[in-house]
Design an enzyme around this catalytic site. Structure first.
Site, PDB file in Angstrom:
ATOM      1  CG  HIS A 157      -1.571   1.334   1.490  1.00  0.00           C
ATOM      2  ND1 HIS A 157      -2.558   1.852   0.686  1.00  0.00           N
ATOM      3  CD2 HIS A 157      -1.349   2.262   2.445  1.00  0.00           C
ATOM      4  CE1 HIS A 157      -2.925   3.041   1.166  1.00  0.00           C
ATOM      5  NE2 HIS A 157      -2.207   3.322   2.232  1.00  0.00           N
TER       6      HIS A 157
ATOM      7  CG  ASP B 283       5.789  17.880 -26.688  1.00  0.00           C
ATOM      8  OD1 ASP B 283       6.076  17.413 -25.567  1.00  0.00           O
ATOM      9  OD2 ASP B 283       5.049  17.294 -27.491  1.00  0.00           O
TER      10      ASP B 283
ATOM     11  CD1 TRP C  94       6.464   3.269   4.064  1.00  0.00           C
ATOM     12  CD2 TRP C  94       7.573   4.042   2.290  1.00  0.00           C
ATOM     13  NE1 TRP C  94       6.852   4.566   4.323  1.00  0.00           N
ATOM     14  CE2 TRP C  94       7.535   5.065   3.254  1.00  0.00           C
ATOM     15  CE3 TRP C  94       8.219   4.306   1.070  1.00  0.00           C
ATOM     16  CZ2 TRP C  94       8.120   6.315   3.066  1.00  0.00           C
ATOM     17  CZ3 TRP C  94       8.810   5.560   0.892  1.00  0.00           C
ATOM     18  CH2 TRP C  94       8.756   6.538   1.869  1.00  0.00           C
TER      19      TRP C  94
ATOM     20  CB  SER D  30      10.405   6.148 -14.576  1.00  0.00           C
ATOM     21  OG  SER D  30       9.324   7.020 -14.752  1.00  0.00           O
ATOM     22  CB  SER D  31      11.690   9.527 -10.689  1.00  0.00           C
ATOM     23  OG  SER D  31      10.515   8.946 -10.251  1.00  0.00           O
TER      24      SER D  31
ATOM     25  CG  HIS E 144      12.290  14.636   5.549  1.00  0.00           C
ATOM     26  ND1 HIS E 144      11.290  14.198   6.377  1.00  0.00           N
ATOM     27  CD2 HIS E 144      12.031  15.936   5.316  1.00  0.00           C
ATOM     28  CE1 HIS E 144      10.487  15.202   6.658  1.00  0.00           C
ATOM     29  NE2 HIS E 144      10.912  16.264   6.030  1.00  0.00           N
TER      30      HIS E 144
ATOM     31  CD  GLU F 126       9.416  10.108  -2.691  1.00  0.00           C
ATOM     32  OE1 GLU F 126      10.394  10.375  -3.421  1.00  0.00           O
ATOM     33  OE2 GLU F 126       8.303   9.804  -3.145  1.00  0.00           O
TER      34      GLU F 126
ATOM     35  CE1 TYR G 206       8.538  19.207   3.547  1.00  0.00           C
ATOM     36  CE2 TYR G 206      10.672  18.183   3.782  1.00  0.00           C
ATOM     37  CZ  TYR G 206       9.562  18.776   4.345  1.00  0.00           C
ATOM     38  OH  TYR G 206       9.480  18.920   5.702  1.00  0.00           O
TER      39      TYR G 206
ATOM     40  CB  SER H 172       0.697  28.618  -5.844  1.00  0.00           C
ATOM     41  OG  SER H 172       1.203  28.225  -4.596  1.00  0.00           O
TER      42      SER H 172
ATOM     43  CG  HIS I 149      12.516  14.322  11.380  1.00  0.00           C
ATOM     44  ND1 HIS I 149      12.435  15.537  10.744  1.00  0.00           N
ATOM     45  CD2 HIS I 149      11.839  13.480  10.573  1.00  0.00           C
ATOM     46  CE1 HIS I 149      11.756  15.417   9.631  1.00  0.00           C
ATOM     47  NE2 HIS I 149      11.391  14.180   9.503  1.00  0.00           N
ATOM     48  CG  HIS I 150      11.889  10.063   9.074  1.00  0.00           C
ATOM     49  ND1 HIS I 150      10.548   9.984   8.784  1.00  0.00           N
ATOM     50  CD2 HIS I 150      12.355  11.136   8.398  1.00  0.00           C
ATOM     51  CE1 HIS I 150      10.226  10.964   7.954  1.00  0.00           C
ATOM     52  NE2 HIS I 150      11.299  11.681   7.703  1.00  0.00           N
TER      53      HIS I 150
ATOM     54  CB  THR J 291       5.594  24.920   6.201  1.00  0.00           C
ATOM     55  OG1 THR J 291       6.749  24.136   5.929  1.00  0.00           O
ATOM     56  CG2 THR J 291       4.376  24.188   5.708  1.00  0.00           C
TER      57      THR J 291
ATOM     58  CE  LYS K  38       4.581  27.057  -0.902  1.00  0.00           C
ATOM     59  NZ  LYS K  38       5.334  27.990  -1.752  1.00  0.00           N
TER      60      LYS K  38
ATOM     61  NE  ARG L  36       3.889   3.227  10.550  1.00  0.00           N
ATOM     62  CZ  ARG L  36       4.871   3.669   9.742  1.00  0.00           C
ATOM     63  NH1 ARG L  36       5.967   4.194  10.245  1.00  0.00           N
ATOM     64  NH2 ARG L  36       4.753   3.607   8.447  1.00  0.00           N
TER      65      ARG L  36
END
Lengths: 531, 379
Positions: A82, A111, A147, A174-175, A258, A260, A262, A273, A307-308, A333, A336, A455
């Site tokens: 998931h 293009d 994951w 790909s990315s 991390h 990722e 963002y 925006s 921090h993870h 943040t 924004k 979890r």
């Protein structure tokens, strides 16, 4: 171009006599940014449904205490896949789909810069998705280490883990190709007069996202390659018995992970925006500070990864550094959010579906931001790490954040894509149904986490039963709500609805609204001039 | 369906009573299923207070910011005829809303830093327990006491599979909890035997990963007698949800009494070298010892390996000869054979007795007692 009738365009025919393939081969061989954008978005939605079914399997098992539906091993595969499918299969491709469709039109380019590579970036994804999903059916079962794929548990997984590793390699390639394409397009193909600081903010958001992707996808590829060699070729990167360290993987993974986060949220910021000013009929407030805030968030994202890992036993100095750096993210943040509010302030606001999703985003993403601040406080995080509080937090920023922004984007631009207005009533039902069911699902998870429910467990103690039941009911409601979205989109594609004018939103100011709806197959072959 | 309806009904009642309680008393907060568990250590208390402190700061900001948003949504609608202004920057405002959040962060960072320094201070403990995580159980070892035992889930499978009613501490009960004295600073050393686990007791404010191959430490000082329950917090495989952590905090006297009993049990479990065994029991035990330690060279059938110059034990003169000679060889090694002093007297007596009676061997003194090994070891 001007001689083309809308009817021809509506069926996506090429107005040039290039003898392009039709039918399935049109999609396989296409180098058109609009076709590729469409494929990205459909791929993303398909994976969203697949990942969603896995989420519902999880919620069904957690409906009440005890083991009823799946065994724990399969449950772990569900949570793992998931996560992987939603992050790499649903959210990221959706963002790239928006980039493909909209960046050339927003900057007045004909293009993407590398059209053929664009085709290849997309067509790498389906094989990766097939690897991920078939991993469930190979001997040893699917990947079941989460994951985040922490070793040594990952080393114990069956060959499903190998398929996952290869899928990640392919999606990473790909990315990276997609990012190179986006950066080149933005830096080189802007219409004359469009300086970087005049670009629509969506392009800025994606420019910064693309740099993040290029910086961190190779790091992830390195991490999973080390897993692969630890699994099969006798290396000991993450095995203490051979001189390695299991925690090393976590450092490398989160150095990717991390940024990722963002990568997932910045394109959503970009979409918000664009839409908020259009429905406030007022220019975006603080454009320059929005750009600086995006850049600030991106830079900070490289120095907060641990921090993870607050419970792995980091040294005191490390804990303090990563806590302070993480707290700092609240500043850009906050800028924004304040700028978005100031954009609406004294505007002339209307509440069409795209705007509703923007407001839902603003409200719930900010809530997720606050729980992020709570989690950044290391002593508090000790209690919350690996609990449902974290699950609630990241679904507030990824579902109510990114996903809601993408819904806003689809409703906003689908008149341009299909030439047909979406059904406003359906859109509003979809919004309110999603908003309420989302909160029914995820808000109680804060309580579960605070009360001490870990979890990734298939069964839980009795005191967690009530909120889990609520969350499960909400989850099925949320899942079913997305069929409304599918129906609303199909109605547009099959032109069941009002015909869209070139510019259906009176507050919109960007270049895509200067071309007819649906957008012709080729746009801006002669670049517009920006004053 | 009935179960669902009952669940929802119970939920409604809990929400109502909970709302009433939390409105009237702050203490009631702690016992509701929507906040941290009631803290029983100084660190957990600090975490609890810190969380509420930040929570209220967030609530105030949230209400302020979204108050402004909803005011704007209400007053600045086109449907009430509001005309859009066209301003789009204001440097003063932008600097203000960059600086103020930063200042608020300083007010959060200060108490958080103090707590971090306190919770990392594992010096001067009153006692140390080594906790080892395994798939899927915990091992507790009281360092310096010679007491060590495993702690596993005690909930019967029938309850998990829905074939029996679930009891009060479903999934949060173990066969042997960790036992510690009240008001003692307990240093916890953590490691794991297979994958990463995480030892978590919410009421103590302690969550520390147990990492295979490394030792990490943390500490707690429980200030209230009682039983505290937590769980493994790091995904560790299929039984991850089924390895609870239970800690029983006892008064100093009760703890000492318990520890005394544990030591007696540990002593009783160890083999007494003066125990007199009968031959069949020693042969049975000896076969296991042989297969685990000796068969790699001498082969399970005692045939040895002539090519590698490892003698067969079948009919071997030392095995068939006086026991003390064989004990001497086994204890001290000979040629390529290493010393086996590391095995206990009972294991050595068993394996020697086994070789003297296996594979058709019929040594004249077929039974060797642990005391003989002990005597030979002393020479």
């Amino acid at each position: 171009m001007s001689t083309v009738t809308p009817d021809q365009l509506g069926h996506g025919h090429d107005d040039h006599a290039h003898g392009h393939p039709t039918g399935i081969m049109r999609w396989v061989t296409t180098t058109n940014h609009k076709d590729i954008g469409t494929m990205y978005l459909w791929f993303s939605f398909t994976m969203f449904l697949v990942g969603g079914c896995m989420a519902l399997t999880i919620r069904a098992e957690l409906f009440e205490p005890g083991l009823q539906i799946v065994n724990p091993e399969f449950f772990n595969s569900m949570t793992t896949l998931h996560g992987l499918i939603m992050v790499f299969g649903a959210i990221m491709p959706a963002a790239v789909g928006f980039a493909n469709w909209m960046i050339p039109m927003l900057i007045g380019a004909p293009d993407m810069a590398f059209a053929r590579m664009n085709n290849w970036s997309f067509w790498l994804l389906p094989p990766a998705a097939i690897l991920l999903v078939t991993s469930l059916f190979v001997p040893g079962g699917g990947p079941s280490a989460g994951w985040t794929m922490y070793p040594p548990l990952t080393i114990q997984n069956g060959m499903g883990m190998d398929l996952t590793i290869f899928a990640i390699h392919i999606m990473g390639a790909s990315s990276i190709m997609g990012s190179i394409n986006i950066i080149t397009t933005i830096l080189n193909l802007r219409a004359p007069g469009m300086t970087l600081m005049k670009m629509p903010l969506f392009c800025w958001a994606w420019l910064i996202t693309a740099y993040l992707l290029i910086a961190v996808m190779p790091v992830l590829a390195g991490a999973v390659t080390m897993l692969l060699t630890d699994r099969h070729f006798g290396t000991s990167f993450f095995n203490a018995a051979g001189g390695g360290d299991p925690v090393l993987f976590q450092h490398v993974f989160w150095f990717f992970g991390h940024p990722e986060v963002y990568i997932i949220i910045l394109p959503a910021f970009g979409i918000i925006s664009e839409i908020l000013p259009a429905f406030s009929r007022k220019p975006l407030f603080g454009y320059a500070s929005m750009v600086y805030a995006l850049a600030g968030i991106a830079i900070l994202s490289f120095i907060v990864w641990a921090h993870h890992m607050f419970t792995t036993g980091l040294p005191t100095a490390g804990l303090l550094f990563f806590m302070y750096a993480t707290m700092l993210i609240a500043v850009p943040t906050g800028v924004k959010v304040f700028n978005w509010l100031a954009t609406m302030w004294r505007g002339s606001i209307t509440f069409e579906t795209p705007m509703l999703f923007c407001l839902g985003f603003l409200f719930l993403f900010t809530l997720g931001g606050f729980t992020g601040l709570v989690l950044s406080i290391m002593p508090v995080d000790i209690q919350l790490q690996d609990t449902y509080y974290v699950v609630a937090h990241f679904h507030y920023v990824m579902v109510a954040g990114s996903l809601f922004a993408f819904f806003a984007g689809v409703y906003y631009w689908i008149p341009k894509w299909t030439g047909t207005m979406y059904d406003e009533r359906l859109g509003k039902i979809h919004f309110w149904s999603s908003l309420i069911s989302f909160n029914v699902t995820f808000f109680p998870m804060h309580f579960l986490g605070l009360a001490g429910m870990p979890r990734r467990i298939p069964d839980y103690a009795q005191q967690f039963a009530d909120w889990n039941m609520v969350a499960s009911i909400g989850a099925f409601w949320f899942g079913l709500s997305q069929l409304i979205f599918l129906y609303a989109v199909l109605k547009c594609i099959f032109h069941k609805g009002e015909k869209a004018p070139a510019k259906p939103w009176d507050g919109a100011t960007t270049l895509e609204w200067t071309v007819p709806s649906p957008a012709p197959y080729h746009t801006f072959e002669t670049p517009p001039v920006i004053k | 369906m009935i179960r669902i309806r009952r669940g929802i009904g119970a939920l409604g009642r809990k929400v109502l009573t909970g709302a009433a309680l939390c409105a009237t008393s702050a203490a009631a907060w702690a016992d509701r299923p929507w906040n941290f568990q009631t803290p029983v250590t100084p660190i957990a208390q600090q975490q609890y207070d810190l969380h509420l402190y930040i929570f209220w700061i967030c609530v105030v900001i949230f209400v302020g910011v979204f108050g402004v948003m909803f005011y704007s949504l209400f007053k600045h609608r086109r449907s009430v005829g509001h005309q859009a202004a066209q301003f789009h920057e204001n440097t003063v405002v932008e600097v203000v809303w960059t600086v103020i959040p930063f200042l608020i962060l300083l007010f959060i960072a200060y108490p958080a830093t103090k707590t971090i320094l306190a919770l990392k201070d594992t010096t001067a403990p009153d006692m140390t327990v080594k906790v080892t995580g395994y798939q899927w159980k915990w091992n507790y070892e009281y360092l310096g006491e010679g007491v060590s035992y495993y702690s596993e889930l005690a909930t019967p499978l029938a309850q998990i599979m829905g074939q029996a009613p679930k009891d009060e501490h479903y999934l949060l009960e173990v066969d042997h909890p960790l036992v510690v004295p009240v008001n003692a600073k307990v240093r916890v050393l953590l490691t794991a035997g297979d994958v990463i686990h995480s030892w978590w007791v919410p009421a103590f404010g302690v969550k520390q990963d147990a990492i295979p191959g490394f030792v990490r430490d943390t500490w707690f000082k429980a200030e209230k007698v009682g039983i505290y329950r937590g769980q493994c917090a790091e995904l560790c495989g299929k039984e991850h949800g089924f390895m609870p952590v239970v800690v029983e905090v006892k008064s100093k006297e009760d703890y000492d009494k318990w520890m005394g009993e544990q030591k007696k049990l540990a002593a009783a479990a160890a083999d007494d070298p003066n125990k007199v065994w009968d031959q069949a029991a020693l042969v049975a035990r000896g076969e296991k010892v042989f297969n685990a330690n000796c068969a790699a060279c001498h082969q399970a059938a005692g045939t040895g390996n002539p090519a590698a110059k490892i003698p067969a034990l079948v009919g071997d003169p030392v095995v068939m000869g006086p026991p003390n000679d064989q004990i001497h060889v086994v204890l001290n090694g000979r040629n390529a054979m290493p010393s086996w002093k590391s095995l206990s007297d009972t294991d050595l007596a068993a394996v020697i007795t086994y070789t003297r009676n296996a594979w058709g061997n019929k040594a004249s003194a077929g039974l060797v007692q642990p005391a003989q090994v002990l005597a030979e070891r002393g020479k």
